[in-house]
Design a protein around this motif. Sequence first.
Motif, mmCIF file in Angstrom:
data_model
loop_
_atom_site.group_PDB
_atom_site.id
_atom_site.type_symbol
_atom_site.label_atom_id
_atom_site.label_comp_id
_atom_site.label_asym_id
_atom_site.label_seq_id
_atom_site.Cartn_x
_atom_site.Cartn_y
_atom_site.Cartn_z
ATOM 1 N N PRO A 1 46.081 50.209 44.395
ATOM 2 C CA PRO A 1 46.464 48.842 44.003
ATOM 3 C C PRO A 1 45.311 48.120 43.300
ATOM 4 O O PRO A 1 44.169 48.579 43.303
ATOM 5 N N TRP A 2 45.632 47.000 42.688
ATOM 6 C CA TRP A 2 44.635 46.132 42.074
ATOM 7 C C TRP A 2 43.937 45.312 43.159
ATOM 8 O O TRP A 2 44.446 45.153 44.252
ATOM 9 N N PHE A 3 42.782 44.757 42.826
ATOM 10 C CA PHE A 3 42.067 43.859 43.722
ATOM 11 C C PHE A 3 42.393 42.424 43.322
ATOM 12 O O PHE A 3 42.464 42.098 42.146
ATOM 13 N N ASP A 4 42.582 41.567 44.302
ATOM 14 C CA ASP A 4 42.951 40.178 44.068
ATOM 15 C C ASP A 4 41.766 39.420 43.475
ATOM 16 O O ASP A 4 40.700 39.349 44.093
ATOM 17 N N PRO A 5 41.938 38.817 42.299
ATOM 18 C CA PRO A 5 40.834 38.087 41.681
ATOM 19 C C PRO A 5 40.446 36.817 42.440
ATOM 20 O O PRO A 5 39.393 36.250 42.192
ATOM 21 N N HIS A 6 41.274 36.394 43.391
ATOM 22 C CA HIS A 6 40.963 35.193 44.174
ATOM 23 C C HIS A 6 40.190 35.514 45.452
ATOM 24 O O HIS A 6 39.827 34.615 46.192
ATOM 25 N N ASP A 7 39.959 36.788 45.711
ATOM 26 C CA ASP A 7 39.166 37.185 46.880
ATOM 27 C C ASP A 7 37.698 37.327 46.474
ATOM 28 O O ASP A 7 37.328 37.007 45.349
ATOM 29 N N GLY A 8 36.869 37.844 47.354
ATOM 30 C CA GLY A 8 35.427 37.847 47.162
ATOM 31 C C GLY A 8 34.885 38.726 46.050
ATOM 32 O O GLY A 8 33.836 38.450 45.497
ATOM 33 N N GLY A 9 35.564 39.817 45.729
ATOM 34 C CA GLY A 9 35.077 40.701 44.678
ATOM 35 C C GLY A 9 33.892 41.534 45.125
ATOM 36 O O GLY A 9 33.600 41.674 46.315
ATOM 37 N N ALA A 10 33.168 42.080 44.170
ATOM 38 C CA ALA A 10 32.047 42.973 44.450
ATOM 39 C C ALA A 10 30.887 42.238 45.130
ATOM 40 O O ALA A 10 30.040 42.867 45.760
ATOM 41 N N ALA A 11 30.838 40.928 45.026
ATOM 42 C CA ALA A 11 29.760 40.151 45.637
ATOM 43 C C ALA A 11 30.134 39.609 47.014
ATOM 44 O O ALA A 11 29.396 38.817 47.589
#
Length: 62
Positions: A19-29
Amino acid sequence: MTALNCYAEGLRPQGRDVPWFDPHDGGAAARCLILLERPARIGDAPRFVSCDNPAPAQRNLR
């Protein structure tokens, strides 16, 4: 988020259903990484790994 989604895209040609990663979550950081087996399938909508998904596991996280 770009690095995470590029990683996911690289796994798809190998036959992996990623699946894709939610752009509203924390991300790589993000300071914390929570791994779940997979997001729930709801129709044909794009699937995202997200704390905002309506599935029971994500509701429990909140």
